[in-house]
Design a protein around this motif. Structure first.
Motif, PDB file in Angstrom:
ATOM      1  N   CYS A 134      -3.525  -1.819  -3.714  1.00  0.00           N
ATOM      2  CA  CYS A 134      -3.706  -3.062  -2.958  1.00  0.00           C
ATOM      3  C   CYS A 134      -4.967  -3.811  -3.386  1.00  0.00           C
ATOM      4  CB  CYS A 134      -3.739  -2.785  -1.455  1.00  0.00           C
ATOM      5  SG  CYS A 134      -5.000  -1.595  -0.948  1.00  0.00           S
TER       6      CYS A 134
ATOM      7  N   HIS B  56      -2.789   5.675   0.995  1.00  0.00           N
ATOM      8  CA  HIS B  56      -3.826   4.717   1.370  1.00  0.00           C
ATOM      9  C   HIS B  56      -3.809   4.465   2.873  1.00  0.00           C
ATOM     10  CE1 HIS B  56      -5.749   0.725   1.858  1.00  0.00           C
ATOM     11  NE2 HIS B  56      -6.570   1.186   0.908  1.00  0.00           N
ATOM     12  N   GLN B  57      -2.619   4.458   3.447  1.00  0.00           N
ATOM     13  CA  GLN B  57      -2.498   4.212   4.884  1.00  0.00           C
ATOM     14  C   GLN B  57      -3.153   5.312   5.713  1.00  0.00           C
ATOM     15  OE1 GLN B  57       1.560   3.158   6.060  1.00  0.00           O
ATOM     16  NE2 GLN B  57       1.958   2.464   3.954  1.00  0.00           N
TER      17      GLN B  57
ATOM     18  N   ARG C 111       0.824  -1.207   0.000  1.00  0.00           N
ATOM     19  CA  ARG C 111       0.000   0.000   0.000  1.00  0.00           C
ATOM     20  C   ARG C 111       0.863   1.265   0.000  1.00  0.00           C
ATOM     21  NH1 ARG C 111      -3.785   0.049   4.906  1.00  0.00           N
ATOM     22  NH2 ARG C 111      -1.815  -0.422   5.984  1.00  0.00           N
ATOM     23  N   CYS C 112       0.359   2.287  -0.691  1.00  0.00           N
ATOM     24  CA  CYS C 112       1.070   3.573  -0.669  1.00  0.00           C
ATOM     25  C   CYS C 112       0.756   4.300   0.635  1.00  0.00           C
ATOM     26  CB  CYS C 112       0.676   4.436  -1.869  1.00  0.00           C
ATOM     27  SG  CYS C 112      -1.022   5.084  -1.811  1.00  0.00           S
ATOM     28  N   PHE C 113       1.527   5.318   0.926  1.00  0.00           N
ATOM     29  CA  PHE C 113       1.339   6.065   2.168  1.00  0.00           C
ATOM     30  C   PHE C 113      -0.028   6.745   2.198  1.00  0.00           C
ATOM     31  CE2 PHE C 113       1.726  10.072   4.559  1.00  0.00           C
ATOM     32  CZ  PHE C 113       2.007   9.551   5.817  1.00  0.00           C
TER      33      PHE C 113
END
Length: 477
Positions: A366, A356-357, A352-354
């Protein structure tokens, strides 16, 4: 003419106020139209008089042997100048010498000036030459002391008296006041007569001591714009520095605003004047290319301005001055529209990219968002920045005509690129016959977008390639 002025003339050892020196001064002070003081003196120049100067003026080394130096007569001249306008025929010459001579004596000269050459141009615009010899011949004036300081002063005063008799004191006064207001800020070492600059559309170039220009500008009223630079010098340090460095001005007339804008942009990029910043060559120019495949990683890639092909503008988005600016713009777009930083190539790694987090990315990284939907959202987000495709089947010509000067130009473009600006039919035919060299220029692109927008400019006529071929005449009718 003016309430109080000092008519002055100098004789010198040459034409360079830095290297040469004054050999004679003559001055007549006029107050309310009446002569109140008259003074003349020889001045020792501190060196020999060149032979050609002696032949011209009759002033020899022997005559100057016992003459005072300038520092000995400076106080007298300052007294005559107090409260008066300095008037001379080609006043830049005399004023320039006085500035340097007073500076050598430790005195900073401050005085307003008026040039009778420029005054003659205003009063008698039908005549081409306004040198003192030409004026004397036209008005039947004679002197046995030509090229001696007092002789020349008397000739200019005699001409002013005759001009007042012919045209009226009010006319003389009005033109003198107009010149005084307009020329107060002219640099004293400026070699170009600003009055000679046409007050129509074109490009002007400020030069210093070197061969390359200091500054290039454009205007639909060149003379007025040039004067505005000098008039602003007292308020703006940048204009002051430019005025102090400028020695001469060149200009190139155009048929209108578009021609001036195109010529200015080309000359600035070609000559790189130090006082121009906005139009210099953009070495870091770039844009985003959107890939067709939704699963491509990254979905966008940077294309250098040198590699721009205007025929591919339907795939290019945004034009940025640098790679850093492009990445910052894309990151802001991603934050606003919830796009994936990994998919855009703004992050590296797996999973996951930042964004998305922290809940900003919808999860194409994802498997929570379909790649096709993510690409569609990216394309929609970029849509407002999409470069416009060329809306014509081939080259076009924008015919520009200036009714005041009668000048006509045709500006030829293809694929947003400026191919040529021509002033005659032969040059137009040659431009149309040449294979197009499509070198993208951001300034030209933006200019065309503006000038092609309806309703357009009244002095512009658009012709397609086929219309230009059928009728290449530059006749504005």
């Amino acid at each position: 003419m003016l309430p109080c002025y000092l008519m002055l003339d100098l004789e010198t050892t040459g034409g360079n106020p830095v290297r040469d020196r004054i050999t004679e001064i003559a001055a007549v002070r006029i107050e309310q139209g009446q002569e109140v003081a008259r003074w003349s003196t020889l001045v020792h120049p501190g060196g020999p008089v060149p032979p050609y100067i002696e032949r011209l003026t009759g002033i020899s080394d022997a005559m100057l042997a016992d003459a005072p130096g300038f520092d000995e007569v400076a106080a007298k001249l300052l007294g005559l100048l107090e409260g008066a306008v300095l008037v001379a025929h080609n006043v830049r010459f005399d004023h320039g010498f006085l500035l340097h001579e007073f500076a050598r004596a430790g005195i900073k000269l401050k005085t307003r000036t008026l040039c009778t050459v420029r005054l003659s141009r205003l009063l008698y615009p039908q005549h081409r030459s306004h040198g003192l010899d030409a004026i004397m011949q036209r008005h039947g004036l004679n002197t046995l002391a030509r090229h001696r300081a007092m002789g020349d002063v008397e000739m200019v005063l005699a001409w002013l008296h005759q001009a007042a008799a012919e045209l009226g004191h009010q006319t003389l006064r009005q033109h003198a006041q107009a010149l005084l207001q307009g020329s107060a800020a002219l640099p004293p070492l400026l070699e170009t007569a600003v009055h000679d600059i046409p007050d129509g559309p074109g490009v002007y170039l400020f030069y210093g001591e070197g061969a390359l220009p200091l500054y290039i500008g454009k205007s639909v009223s060149m003379r007025s714009r040039v004067m505005s630079h000098f008039q602003a010098a007292a308020r703006h340090p940048r204009e002051m520095r430019l005025a102090q460095e400028t020695r001469r001005i060149e200009w190139r007339e155009t048929a209108g605003e578009l021609g001036a804008l195109l010529l200015e942009a080309r000359l600035v990029k070609q000559l790189q004047p130090i006082h121009n910043r906005q139009l210099r060559r953009e070495r870091g120019l770039c844009a985003w290319w959107l890939e067709d495949q939704p699963k491509s990683r990254p979905l966008v890639k940077l294309v250098s301005g040198a590699d721009f092909d205007p025929r591919d503008f339907n795939r290019l988005y945004g034009v940025y001055r640098s790679r850093r600016a492009a990445q910052a713009g894309l990151r802001e777009l991603a934050n606003t529209h919830g796009l994936c930083l990994l998919a855009l190539g703004l992050e590296t790694g797996q999973g996951r990219c930042f964004a998305h987090q922290i809940g900003r990315c919808k999860g194409v990284c994802c498997g929570q968002e379909k790649p096709e939907l993510h690409r569609l959202r990216l394309e929609l987000a970029l849509l407002s920045q999409k470069l416009r495709a060329w809306p014509y089947p081939g080259p076009i010509g924008l015919r520009e005509h200036d009714t005041a000067s009668g000048r006509t130009e045709v500006h030829v473009f293809d694929q947003w690129c400026h191919l040529a600006s021509v002033q005659d039919d032969a040059a137009l035919a040659e431009a149309l016959a040449q294979p197009a060299s499509l070198a993208f220029d951001l300034d030209t692109y933006r200019l065309l977008l503006k000038h092609l927008e309806p309703p357009g400019k009244k002095n512009l006529t658009l012709s397609t390639y086929h219309q230009l071929q059928r009728n290449s005449s530059l006749d504005p009718t």
